[in-house]
Design an enzyme around this catalytic site. Structure first.
Site, PDB file in Angstrom:
ATOM      1  N   ARG A  42      -2.639  -2.472  -9.224  1.00 53.93           N
ATOM      2  CA  ARG A  42      -2.004  -3.340  -8.237  1.00 53.93           C
ATOM      3  C   ARG A  42      -2.902  -3.666  -7.049  1.00 53.93           C
ATOM      4  NH1 ARG A  42       1.846  -0.397 -10.877  1.00 53.93           N
ATOM      5  NH2 ARG A  42       1.713   1.337  -9.430  1.00 53.93           N
ATOM      6  N   GLU A  63      -0.412  15.109 -10.315  1.00 55.92           N
ATOM      7  CA  GLU A  63       0.602  16.167 -10.336  1.00 55.92           C
ATOM      8  C   GLU A  63       0.468  17.032 -11.583  1.00 55.92           C
ATOM      9  OE1 GLU A  63       4.729  14.931  -9.404  1.00 55.92           O
ATOM     10  OE2 GLU A  63       3.803  12.967  -9.067  1.00 55.92           O
TER      11      GLU A  63
END
Length: 182
Positions: free
Chosen positions: A69, A106
């Site tokens: 993006r 994560e």
């Protein structure tokens, strides 16, 4: 929603054009969907204009956009301020010789790559992405650029998820955001 300066009327339009999708891509995630911002031509233009106004006079020669993006916001900003656009991509997406920077997620690690020779030592860069969450991607972008002698002037994102404290991972690099998700 909040903004760094808190006074620009365009911020309300930008914030209201971002759709929040609960439990995507997994339960508990409140996904900040910028595709609705892109459909609102006024909000999209306001977003680009606000970044251009901030960076126009900062002698930036490189706008480095983080996949994917950052590729949406980076090129129009780069053109407007007279800088080149450099894509920072996921592994094996760029042809030719690359340098890479690994960073943690994560649940594992990922890599970001840039073409060798895309930037030169001494250039001044803006790193742009749509959103900062934990800050790992932007931190990797900073390291990648600094390894080849580029001065990262600032990082910029449309949205910040402040509860994830991504700003803290950027060290002393300033971060400019338009909207804080609540």
């Amino acid at each position: 929603m909040a903004a760094e300066d808190g006074h620009d009327h365009r911020l309300a339009r930008i914030a209201s054009s971002i759709r929040v999708i609960p439990d995507f891509p997994k339960p508990g995630i409140m996904f900040q969907d910028i595709t609705t911002l892109l459909l609102d031509t006024k909000a999209f233009k306001d977003t680009i204009d606000m970044f251009v106004e901030r960076y126009r006079d900062k002698n930036i020669s490189v706008v480095a956009g983080v996949e994917a993006r950052g590729f949406i916001f980076g090129p129009p900003i780069a053109l407007a301020i007279g800088a080149k656009f450099v894509p920072l991509r996921k592994p094996k997406k760029l042809p030719g010789e690359v340098i890479s920077e690994e960073y943690s997620l994560e649940y594992g690690t990922d890599k970001m790559e840039m073409h060798v020779g895309a930037v030169e030592a001494g250039e001044r860069a803006l790193v742009i992405d749509d959103l900062i969450a934990t800050g790992g991607t932007l931190a990797a972008a900073i390291k990648l650029l600094e390894r080849v002698g580029v001065e990262v002037v600032e990082c910029a994102c449309v949205i910040e998820l402040p509860e994830l404290k991504g700003r803290e991972r950027l060290g002393d690099k300033p971060l400019f955001v338009l909207v804080s998700a609540v």
